[in-house]
Design a protein around this motif. Structure first.
Motif, PDB file in Angstrom:
ATOM      1  N   LYS A  78     -61.995  82.166  63.875  1.00 18.88           N
ATOM      2  CA  LYS A  78     -63.100  82.271  64.569  1.00 18.88           C
ATOM      3  C   LYS A  78     -62.420  81.237  65.703  1.00 18.88           C
ATOM      4  CE  LYS A  78     -67.886  81.771  65.538  1.00 18.88           C
ATOM      5  NZ  LYS A  78     -68.999  81.031  65.166  1.00 18.88           N
ATOM      6  N   ASP A  79     -62.160  80.161  65.298  1.00 17.92           N
ATOM      7  CA  ASP A  79     -61.496  79.235  66.276  1.00 17.92           C
ATOM      8  C   ASP A  79     -60.411  79.657  67.228  1.00 17.92           C
ATOM      9  OD1 ASP A  79     -63.395  77.389  65.197  1.00 17.92           O
ATOM     10  OD2 ASP A  79     -62.037  76.216  63.944  1.00 17.92           O
ATOM     11  N   GLU A  82     -62.058  81.989  69.669  1.00 15.09           N
ATOM     12  CA  GLU A  82     -62.691  81.046  70.736  1.00 15.09           C
ATOM     13  C   GLU A  82     -61.645  80.504  71.694  1.00 15.09           C
ATOM     14  OE1 GLU A  82     -65.146  78.467  68.530  1.00 15.09           O
ATOM     15  OE2 GLU A  82     -66.602  80.128  67.889  1.00 15.09           O
ATOM     16  N   GLU A  85     -60.626  83.033  74.466  1.00 15.95           N
ATOM     17  CA  GLU A  85     -61.547  83.318  75.376  1.00 15.95           C
ATOM     18  C   GLU A  85     -61.287  82.472  76.647  1.00 15.95           C
ATOM     19  OE1 GLU A  85     -63.457  85.973  75.718  1.00 15.95           O
ATOM     20  OE2 GLU A  85     -62.354  86.787  73.731  1.00 15.95           O
ATOM     21  N   LYS A  86     -61.065  81.236  76.193  1.00 15.54           N
ATOM     22  CA  LYS A  86     -60.802  80.115  77.310  1.00 15.54           C
ATOM     23  C   LYS A  86     -59.796  80.741  78.354  1.00 15.54           C
ATOM     24  CE  LYS A  86     -61.964  76.386  74.460  1.00 15.54           C
ATOM     25  NZ  LYS A  86     -61.618  75.262  73.755  1.00 15.54           N
TER      26      LYS A  86
END
Length: 139
Positions: A78-79, A82, A85-86
């Protein structure tokens, strides 16, 4: 009148032809995403190359390409998702040619995956025929 600004970079449509131009260590884009994950999106991972736990070479091998299968096969956390996404540049423009290419790739993957079960059925049929032959030969 209120001013409405539609500058969300996730709405920017980018063609696969454009993505393909970004395939170097100095300029590295990837397409990651599919129907199950919200659709194909374009990411600029250039600034992340040195930080990637698997090394820059892994990303450079698939730079300028649809890298979704590789990304999903690894099972990223999940990290990691995330962090990705940046780096979002926009969404992949799904024109008729790209939709056709994706359909063909999905069919090829399905055929490849299904090939194992066809092989097993074929082996079963051969064994059944051999068994029947030898059984008849014994009597």
């Amino acid at each position: 009148k209120p001013l409405v600004i539609m500058s969300d970079k996730s709405e920017k449509e980018i063609t696969m032809t454009e993505v393909a131009k970004h395939n170097t260590q100095e300029d590295c884009w990837l397409v990651i995403g599919n129907d199950r994950t919200g659709g194909p999106k374009v990411y600029d991972v250039t600034t992340y190359l040195d930080d990637h736990p698997g090394g820059a070479e892994v990303l450079l091998d698939v730079s300028g390409q649809d890298s979704d299968e590789f990304f999903e096969d690894i099972g990223h956390s999940k990290d990691a998702r995330e962090e990705l996404e940046k780096l979002l540049v926009g969404v992949l423009k799904l024109d008729e040619a790209e939709i056709q290419r994706r359909a063909e790739a999905a069919q090829a993957a399905a055929d490849k995956a299904g090939g194992g079960s066809t092989f097993i059925v074929l082996i079963g049929i051969i064994l059944a025929i051999a068994y029947a032959y030898f059984k008849m030969d014994l009597f």
